[in-house]
Design an enzyme around this catalytic site. Structure first.
Site, mmCIF file in Angstrom:
data_model
loop_
_atom_site.group_PDB
_atom_site.id
_atom_site.type_symbol
_atom_site.label_atom_id
_atom_site.label_comp_id
_atom_site.label_asym_id
_atom_site.label_seq_id
_atom_site.Cartn_x
_atom_site.Cartn_y
_atom_site.Cartn_z
ATOM 1 N N HIS A 64 1.027 -1.081 -0.028
ATOM 2 C CA HIS A 64 -0.069 -0.004 -0.195
ATOM 3 C C HIS A 64 1.013 1.356 0.003
ATOM 4 O O HIS A 64 2.089 1.324 0.414
ATOM 5 C CB HIS A 64 -0.931 0.007 1.379
ATOM 6 C CG HIS A 64 -1.934 1.118 1.268
ATOM 7 N ND1 HIS A 64 -1.700 2.240 1.803
ATOM 8 C CD2 HIS A 64 -3.321 0.703 1.175
ATOM 9 C CE1 HIS A 64 -2.821 3.076 1.720
ATOM 10 N NE2 HIS A 64 -3.960 2.300 1.292
ATOM 11 N N ASP A 119 3.176 -4.448 7.990
ATOM 12 C CA ASP A 119 1.940 -3.507 7.707
ATOM 13 C C ASP A 119 0.865 -4.663 7.875
ATOM 14 O O ASP A 119 0.566 -5.433 7.054
ATOM 15 C CB ASP A 119 2.058 -2.914 6.432
ATOM 16 C CG ASP A 119 0.474 -2.207 6.191
ATOM 17 O OD1 ASP A 119 -0.186 -2.267 6.802
ATOM 18 O OD2 ASP A 119 0.539 -2.015 5.013
ATOM 19 N N GLN A 140 -4.527 -5.232 6.994
ATOM 20 C CA GLN A 140 -5.582 -6.167 6.374
ATOM 21 C C GLN A 140 -5.599 -7.407 7.027
ATOM 22 O O GLN A 140 -6.461 -8.279 6.662
ATOM 23 C CB GLN A 140 -5.364 -6.534 4.928
ATOM 24 C CG GLN A 140 -5.522 -5.157 4.155
ATOM 25 C CD GLN A 140 -7.025 -4.547 4.170
ATOM 26 O OE1 GLN A 140 -7.834 -5.399 4.511
ATOM 27 N NE2 GLN A 140 -7.288 -3.306 3.537
ATOM 28 N N LYS A 176 -10.488 -0.481 10.074
ATOM 29 C CA LYS A 176 -10.763 -1.766 9.313
ATOM 30 C C LYS A 176 -11.374 -3.024 10.291
ATOM 31 O O LYS A 176 -11.410 -4.006 9.540
ATOM 32 C CB LYS A 176 -9.680 -1.981 8.470
ATOM 33 C CG LYS A 176 -9.432 -0.679 7.577
ATOM 34 C CD LYS A 176 -8.117 -1.183 6.878
ATOM 35 C CE LYS A 176 -7.448 0.052 6.228
ATOM 36 N NZ LYS A 176 -8.000 0.233 4.857
ATOM 37 N N CYS A 203 -4.648 2.407 -3.863
ATOM 38 C CA CYS A 203 -3.493 2.963 -3.049
ATOM 39 C C CYS A 203 -2.211 1.831 -3.347
ATOM 40 O O CYS A 203 -1.453 1.824 -2.417
ATOM 41 C CB CYS A 203 -3.543 3.314 -1.671
ATOM 42 S SG CYS A 203 -4.787 4.610 -1.405
HETATM 43 C C1 LIG Z 1 -2.237 -2.846 3.600
HETATM 44 C C2 LIG Z 1 -2.801 -1.313 4.161
HETATM 45 N N1 LIG Z 1 -1.750 -0.662 4.483
HETATM 46 C C3 LIG Z 1 -2.096 0.594 4.839
HETATM 47 C C4 LIG Z 1 -3.565 1.246 4.804
HETATM 48 C C5 LIG Z 1 -3.458 2.502 5.457
HETATM 49 O O1 LIG Z 1 -4.550 2.446 6.366
HETATM 50 P P1 LIG Z 1 -5.188 3.949 6.855
HETATM 51 O O2 LIG Z 1 -5.772 4.567 5.660
HETATM 52 O O3 LIG Z 1 -6.174 3.649 7.879
HETATM 53 O O4 LIG Z 1 -3.868 4.880 7.421
HETATM 54 C C6 LIG Z 1 -4.247 0.446 4.372
HETATM 55 C C7 LIG Z 1 -5.578 0.885 4.080
HETATM 56 O O5 LIG Z 1 -6.165 1.682 3.474
HETATM 57 C C8 LIG Z 1 -3.988 -1.012 3.853
HETATM 58 O O6 LIG Z 1 -4.868 -1.724 3.304
#
Ligand SMILES: Cc1ncc(COP(=O)(O)O)c(C=O)c1O
Lengths: 425, 154
Positions: free
Chosen positions: A139, A216, A219, A242, A382
């Site tokens: 992401h 990270d 998910q 989430k 993203c």
């Molecule tokens: C794998 C992953 N990393 C990071 C993020 C970033 O999360 P947030 O937008 O809640 O900061 C997301 C969500 O969009 C994600 O799916």
């Protein structure tokens, strides 16, 4: 298909799932990888906090301040317990993006301070010749911050490639992560491909060369039982929104020794030990990383969310989504002109299923699904470099959670067929 | 079905059979615009012919709305005086901000009137506007404005 969770009962706990959209169509919410919906118990917990205990935490000498502080710290304890962590090893942030930036800035801030002779932990000081390793399925939240660190320190960014079937290419792991590598940061479960990565193996390799390991888990933690200390990582970041919790709260877990060695990120009130006009000293973690007035109501709401998930049982949540993902993969594979972007098989795979429809742009597919009340995400999710890797400008993604069943997938499939029919492809 | 008011036949026709879709030699100005939320891309090129009228080149990839909009834009402003093109552009932008309540003027907008339904879908307005933003930017880079003659480098 008999699913592990009683979806009819669960849906009653989510007020938003009772509404209709686009006229009188029932909402079919298949966008939980973007953000999940919230059960009544989470909304009630936030409201009850504001109605009975609201006050500034960790300051003030009155009863409300005590109760608010208690609510905040009890939330931290329950959230830590949910991921098998010690309470003080959990830092509250705004979201996963901030958690990952907190880690990235530890490196660039330590490097900048070291250049002026400040005493910092050398593990966070980077220089040209050093490398940072990520993957080709990150992401943007776990990619762009590292690009910035490289630009500020002269370090080089490397990445583990992705195969045609959406898996990490680990054959050359030992040459990618070598003795120049100072930090390895990888996604546990891809938000675009659905792939669940063997993070333990990658973290072990990072440690073998003396690098720090970051995961990270945005998910994975919402969808499967995860013990953060068992991932083999030094630092793990994820978001509350989430996993049935409110927006505005994220977490960073760290091994206590690593957190203690990290310089602060955002500075100001609440994170200090002593302050003089010339300089300050900082509180121990987690407070060192929680400057300013914290997100108390969100923490309380998120604690109610982990209680809810715990009651469902994370093993069952995982089994439920595994069954649904298998069903979605089968139904999509049966459609003419549909190509799944990500693993076609249901091993080491989560419930985010991306696909493209030949002759149709994802935005147009999404519009037809929306017309039937189906909420999916379209775009690059993203993860633009990942889309580029697969030669597609964007994908349509459906993603599941505890309140979905096979009939939701069926409505989505009908929408895809309707779009193909309308555009004559 | 509501979605059919969005995808009018004219839009589908421009999407499937884009008009004048190619790049030109030695443009005086060029602009590449992307919609970062969905990855739509369009490149618009401009120059002026000997009579001071617009010569347009474009290409792109993306959803039906962005690509049909580029085709309609090319059809409407190719060969137009910059001031007239600007009138069309402004009418189109206004239409997109009408929330779907406008009664667009076919005299001014031509096939652009088919986009009236798009204005009801906030997420798609950006798609429809993309080529028009590229046109404006390409003209600015070429020093072509509604008030001045502009200079052709070709
Ligand atoms: C794998 C992953 N990393 C990071 C993020 C970033 O999360 P947030 O937008 O809640 O900061 C997301 C969500 O969009 C994600 O799916």
């Amino acid at each position: 298909m008999l699913l592990p969770l009683d979806v009819d009962r669960i849906r009653k706990d989510f007020p938003i799932l009772q509404r209709t959209v686009r006229g009188e169509k029932p909402l079919v919410y298949l966008d939980s990888a973007a953000t999940s919906q919230k059960p009544t118990s989470v909304l009630d917990a936030e409201r009850a906090f504001y109605e009975t205990a609201n006050a500034g935490v960790h300051r003030g000498a009155h009863q409300l301040a005590e109760e608010a502080t208690d609510a905040y710290e009890s939330a931290r304890r329950r959230i830590a317990g949910f991921v098998g962590a010690e309470t003080d090893d959990i830092v509250f942030t705004k979201n996963a993006t901030e958690s990952l930036n907190l880690v990235a800035y530890a490196f660039s801030n330590a490097t900048a301070k070291a250049a002026h002779g400040a005493e910092v932990d050398p593990r966070f000081v980077l220089a040209p010749g050093d490398s940072i390793v990520v993957t080709q399925m990150e992401h943007h939240a776990n990619l762009v911050p590292w690009q910035e660190v490289c630009a500020k320190t002269g370090a080089t960014l490397r990445w583990i490639g992705v195969s045609d079937d959406g898996r990490l290419e680990l054959d050359d792991l030992d040459s990618l992560i070598d003795d120049t590598t100072r930090v390895v940061s990888v996604v546990h479960q891809s938000n675009i491909l659905g792939t669940v990565n063997p993070v333990r193996r990658i973290m072990d390799r990072a440690h073998a060369v003396g690098a720090l390991g970051v995961v990270d888990a945005c998910q994975s933690i919402p969808h499967a039982p995860v013990d953060v200390s068992a991932l083999g990582a030094d630092l793990v970041g994820w978001s509350g929104h989430k996993m049935l919790g409110p927006t505005g709260i994220g977490m960073l877990w760290g091994r206590p020794e690593v957190l203690a060695a990290m310089p602060p990120f955002i500075t100001g009130g609440s994170m200090i030990e002593t302050v003089f006009m010339e300089h300050s000293t900082y509180a121990a973690p987690p407070k060192r990383f929680e400057a300013g007035s914290p997100m108390v109501a969100q923490a309380v709401g998120l604690a109610a969310a982990v209680d809810y998930l715990t009651e469902l049982g994370m093993d069952r949540v995982e089994a439920h989504e595994h069954a649904l993902t298998g069903y979605a993969l089968e139904r999509l594979a049966d459609l003419r002109g549909v190509r799944i972007i990500g693993p076609m098989t249901n091993e080491d795979r989560g419930g985010a299923v991306s696909f493209v429809v030949e002759g149709l742009h994802p935005h147009d597919v999404g519009q037809f699904l929306d017309d039937r009340g189906v909420a999916v995400r379209v775009g690059h999710h993203c993860a633009w470099p990942t889309c580029r890797r697969f030669g597609v400008p964007a994908t349509t993604r459906l993603s599941t959670y505890v309140y979905n069943d096979t009939s939701d997938i069926d409505v989505a499939i009908e929408g895809i067929l309707a779009a193909q029919n309308f555009f004559g492809v | 079905m509501d979605v059919e008011s969005l995808y009018q036949d004219i839009i589908l026709d421009h999407y499937k059979h884009p008009r004048g879709r190619s790049l030109i030699d030695e443009p005086s100005g060029e602009s590449h615009q992307v919609n970062p939320t969905c990855g739509d891309e369009v490149t618009v090129q401009v120059s002026l012919d000997d009579d001071g009228r617009l010569v347009i080149g474009y290409e792109g990839q993306g959803c039906s709305i962005s690509q049909a909009s580029a085709s309609v834009m090319s059809e409407m402003v190719s060969g137009a005086a910059p001031a007239d093109a600007d009138t069309v552009r402004q009418a189109f932008v206004e239409l997109m901000h009408s929330k779907g309540a406008a009664d667009p003027d076919e005299e001014v907008l031509g096939d652009g009137i088919a986009f009236v339904g798009v204005a009801k879908y906030p997420a798609r307005i950006k798609c429809a506007l993309l080529p028009w933003m590229a046109l404006q930017d390409a003209e600015a880079k070429a020093g072509i404005g509604p008030d001045q003659e502009g200079t052709s480098t070709s």
